[in-house]
Structure formats: C-alpha cells, structure tokens
Scaffold this active site. Structure first.
Site, short mmCIF file in Angstrom:
data_model
loop_
_atom_site.label_atom_id
_atom_site.label_comp_id
_atom_site.label_asym_id
_atom_site.label_seq_id
_atom_site.Cartn_x
_atom_site.Cartn_y
_atom_site.Cartn_z
N GLU A 98 2.07 1.84 -3.46
CA GLU A 98 1.01 2.40 -4.32
C GLU A 98 0.95 3.92 -4.15
O GLU A 98 0.82 4.66 -5.13
CB GLU A 98 -0.32 1.74 -3.95
CG GLU A 98 -1.53 2.37 -4.61
CD GLU A 98 -2.65 2.63 -3.63
OE1 GLU A 98 -3.19 3.76 -3.63
OE2 GLU A 98 -3.00 1.72 -2.85
N HIS A 99 1.06 4.40 -2.91
CA HIS A 99 1.06 5.84 -2.67
C HIS A 99 2.28 6.51 -3.31
O HIS A 99 2.16 7.57 -3.93
CB HIS A 99 1.07 6.12 -1.16
CG HIS A 99 -0.29 6.13 -0.53
ND1 HIS A 99 -0.82 7.23 0.08
CD2 HIS A 99 -1.22 5.15 -0.42
CE1 HIS A 99 -2.03 6.94 0.55
NE2 HIS A 99 -2.29 5.67 0.27
N GLU A 139 4.60 11.31 2.57
CA GLU A 139 3.56 10.29 2.34
C GLU A 139 3.43 9.35 3.53
O GLU A 139 2.35 8.84 3.80
CB GLU A 139 3.88 9.51 1.05
CG GLU A 139 2.65 8.95 0.36
CD GLU A 139 1.64 10.02 -0.02
OE1 GLU A 139 0.43 9.70 -0.05
OE2 GLU A 139 2.04 11.19 -0.25
N HIS A 187 0.82 -1.20 0.00
CA HIS A 187 0.00 0.00 0.00
C HIS A 187 0.87 1.26 0.00
O HIS A 187 0.57 2.25 -0.71
CB HIS A 187 -0.92 -0.03 1.22
CG HIS A 187 -1.71 1.22 1.41
ND1 HIS A 187 -1.40 2.16 2.38
CD2 HIS A 187 -2.80 1.70 0.76
CE1 HIS A 187 -2.28 3.15 2.30
NE2 HIS A 187 -3.13 2.91 1.34
N GLU A 235 -4.20 8.05 7.45
CA GLU A 235 -5.18 7.11 6.90
C GLU A 235 -5.43 5.96 7.88
O GLU A 235 -6.57 5.54 8.08
CB GLU A 235 -4.67 6.58 5.56
CG GLU A 235 -5.66 5.71 4.81
CD GLU A 235 -5.13 5.23 3.46
OE1 GLU A 235 -5.87 4.50 2.78
OE2 GLU A 235 -3.98 5.56 3.10
#
Length: 421
Positions: free
Chosen positions: A52-53, A122, A49, A129
């Site tokens: 992906e960011h 990020e 994940h 998140e």
C-alpha cells in the site's frame, strides 16, 4: 435496488459500483482490494501494508511527487489504508476531475514499479511507523489482543508486520503478492457523489478489463481461541482490553452485536461509561465495540486506569457483561438502536463514507442493501435478543491483553470464571 446505485461486473470479474448523489459538486472514488494481512503467509506478514505504501512511490508514468501533485494540483485528496481483510486506495476530487482521479488510482494500483531506491526509503518509513505503534500503548494493545484471540493464524498477526520481516522484503516479494492477490475478481471500484456510472465503466474497462484472473485464494477459517497476554511495565496507565468472539459480517446476529456494543459501551449513557467512569471514577474513557470479519468477530472492551484500580475495573467490567444478560432493558436497546441508525445515516451524508459503504457491501454481499432494509433489521432487534446474545457471549472463552502496571489485574481464567459464576 436504489436507482442511484448501479453495479457492473466486467467479463474478468472486476466490479464497478457507483452512487450518484444529486447536488454534490465533488466525488469520492477508489479501488478496494480483498488483500489484507489475513491473506498473507507467515513469511509475508506486513507485505500488504508495505505494498500500500509503495503504490504511491512511483509508476511507469509518474514518480512519487507527480502522483501527489496530480491530485493536489486540482485541490483533491488521495490516501490509502490496509486492514485485516482489505487494502483501499481512494481519492476525493471535484466533479470535473473524476477522469483524472480514475487515471491516477488505476495507475498506482496497476503500474507501480517498486523502484529499489524508493523501496529502501519506504522501508525506513514503515519501520518508524512500527516503532511509533510500539510506543503507543492504547494502539499496540489491540495488536496483542488480536494475537491472543487468534494465535498462530494470519487473522491474529499485526497489519504492519514485525520489523524483522519488513527489513527483509524484496521487490520480488511485493510483485509476488500482487500476482497472488491483485486479480480483477478481488477488486471493487467504488465511486459516490458527482459521478457517471457509464463513464466509469468505460474507464474501468480500459484500465482493468485486460487483467487476468488469479487463482482463488482459500482463506483458512479464523478460529477464536482466547487466552492472555500480560506485559508489566512502568507506565502511567494500566491498559485493559478484553474480547469475546462475536458475530461475523455474514451472521444473522451482526445487528444484535452492534446494538449490544452500543448499549454496553457505545456512549456516555452506556452501562460501562455510567458504572465505571461516572459512578466510580475509575477511568477517563471506556468503550465497547463489535468488530466483524468474514467468518468471525470480536466484542471488545477497552479502558485505561491506574495500577491501583486495574483489578476493580476488570472485575466490574465483567460484572456488567454478566448483568447485561439478565436485565438489559427495552429502553436501553431502543436508545442503542436510535444511536446506531442516526450514526449510520449521518455518516452517509458525505460522498467518502458512501463510497466506502458501496465498496464494503459489494465485497461482502456482492450487492448494496437498501438503507431501508438495514434500518428494518436494526429495528427488529429487541431486548430479549440482546440479552440472549449477551448470555451467549458470557459462555465463551475470553481473550485478555494487559499492559502497564497490571501485576494486580485478575488473570483470564479468573475473569472467565467470574463471567459464568
């Protein structure tokens, strides 16, 4: 094979699948990579994940703003997601901008530089998140249910990963995961809408044709174990999630599982909705879903209710599961078949959903089944098969996750005993 669907495999194993949809002036395309959280080692949990960011945070020829502007300047849309078995990077653009979309997607997949400054920014975004997920009970309960169903396995770990691991990931960790899992044979380029297969094959050959194969990753088989996670907290709602092992993508029972989930809790006419909400008023929403993986699956029921009603809701839900194995009618199954077919066909009227289906089918089966073939398999499921499927479910050990004012909820052993009583 549908004449409009074409598949080409490059010498290195990279696959291109397209479906031309006459009349459309736009196209969806993307790269789907067989690299999700179940491909992570324990110390890597959350890195698929994170990666992906980071794909959107800069490449060798575009910074983060230029990536966004390249697509949005032409009115397009770009996004990505990570699941348990897949990471996808996809774009929607007008017909004339397909070459640009192809260039941007291949750039972010192949050329991310993992700039240390962007990595730290990020990292903070992902930690936010994770915090948001922890504050969302009807979100986090599914992570807990997954962990309870598949304990001490990559299949059971959260896609976002734990905060302490996310805080520790380095640029080298990201590069290592790419080296392990972003090989050409693990990727599918899918496109649907106003697309030309030969042009995309040519572009893919230039972009991905020189990639070297990676060693085959052997994924340990997922073992559904079951159990219970109960977290008592002073919330407005008591959240209830129950799961039993169901069919995998490759199982002959996959269509039976999906039809059963629809009949049990897939809409306003379903058994659970009628019994638990309409007749008894115990919840606002309740639903069942059949999730599937490569080698396992989960029949999951979720609802939220008050602390005073949680015991009743849990027991009635299990009673409906058990009753469905005895008296599921042909009328209910026919309705569920119709819902499933209509939902599938309506969903495939758009280029994005077509593109997603192409990628998933090629990743799973290395082909794209005809819609007529899928419909025939749905139509072949009858009430006897559904009742037998339900009976088999009731004989399995459940996984249970409870969150909120759930002190009075029955435990997993009590629910399991009730299923077979």
């Amino acid at each position: 094979m549908n004449d409009s669907v074409q598949i080409t495999t490059l010498d290195n194993g990279f696959r291109i699948v397209t479906e031309n949809m006459p009349g459309l002036k736009s196209a969806s395309l993307g790269v789907w990579v067989s690299a999700g959280c179940r491909h992570e080692r324990l110390e890597q949990n959350g890195i698929a994940h994170f990666l992906e960011h980071m794909a959107f945070k800069g490449t060798k020829k575009r910074n983060a703003l230029q990536i966004a502007e390249a697509i949005e300047d032409v009115g397009g849309y770009i996004n990505a997601y990570t699941s348990r078995e897949m990471t996808a990077y996809y774009v929607r653009v007008l017909e004339n901008d397909v070459p640009l979309a192809m260039d941007v997607i291949s750039d972010i997949v192949l050329n991310s530089i993992f700039d240390p400054k962007e990595l730290e920014i990020e990292r903070g975004v992902i930690l936010q998140e994770i915090g948001q997920s922890l504050d969302t009970p009807d979100d986090i309960i599914f992570d807990w249910l997954q962990d309870t169903a598949y304990p001490d396995q990559s299949m059971g770990r959260p896609i976002l990963g734990p905060a302490e691991r996310v805080r520790a990931f380095s640029r080298e960790d990201l590069e290592s995961f790419v080296g392990e899992h972003y090989g050409p044979e693990q990727m599918v380029l899918a496109a649907a809408g106003a697309v030309d297969h030969d042009q995309l094959v040519q572009a893919a050959t230039q972009a991905f044709g020189q990639l070297k194969k990676t060693p085959t990753f052997i994924n340990p088989k997922a073992e559904f174990m079951g159990g219970e996670m109960r977290i008592v907290k002073d919330l407005e709602q008591a959240h209830f999630a129950l799961s039993l092992e169901s069919a995998s993508y490759l199982d002959d029972d996959i269509y039976t599982a999906q039809i059963y989930a629809t009949a049990l809790g897939g809409g306003m006419s379903s058994r659970l909705f009628q019994e638990v909400r309409e007749k008894r008023g115990l919840c606002y929403s309740i639903y069942a879903s059949a999730g599937a993986f490569a080698d396992s699956g989960m029949m999951t029921i979720y609802s939220g209710t008050s602390g005073d009603d949680i015991a009743g809701l849990a027991n009635i839900t299990v009673d409906e599961l058990k009753r469905s194995a005895q008296d599921m009618s042909e009328e209910e199954v026919a309705r569920a078949r119709a819902q499933m077919k209509a939902g599938m066909l309506m969903g495939l009227e758009g280029a994005s959903s077509r593109c997603e289906r192409l990628a998933r089918m090629v990743s799973i089966f290395n082909r794209v089944p005809e819609l007529d073939e899928v419909i025939a398999k749905i139509d072949a499921v009858d009430a006897d098969q559904v009742k037998q499927f339900a009976a088999d479910l009731c004989s399995k050990s459940p996984a249970l996750a409870l969150y909120g004012p759930v002190a009075d909820a029955p435990n997993v052993e009590q629910l399991a005993n009730r299923l077979v009583a």
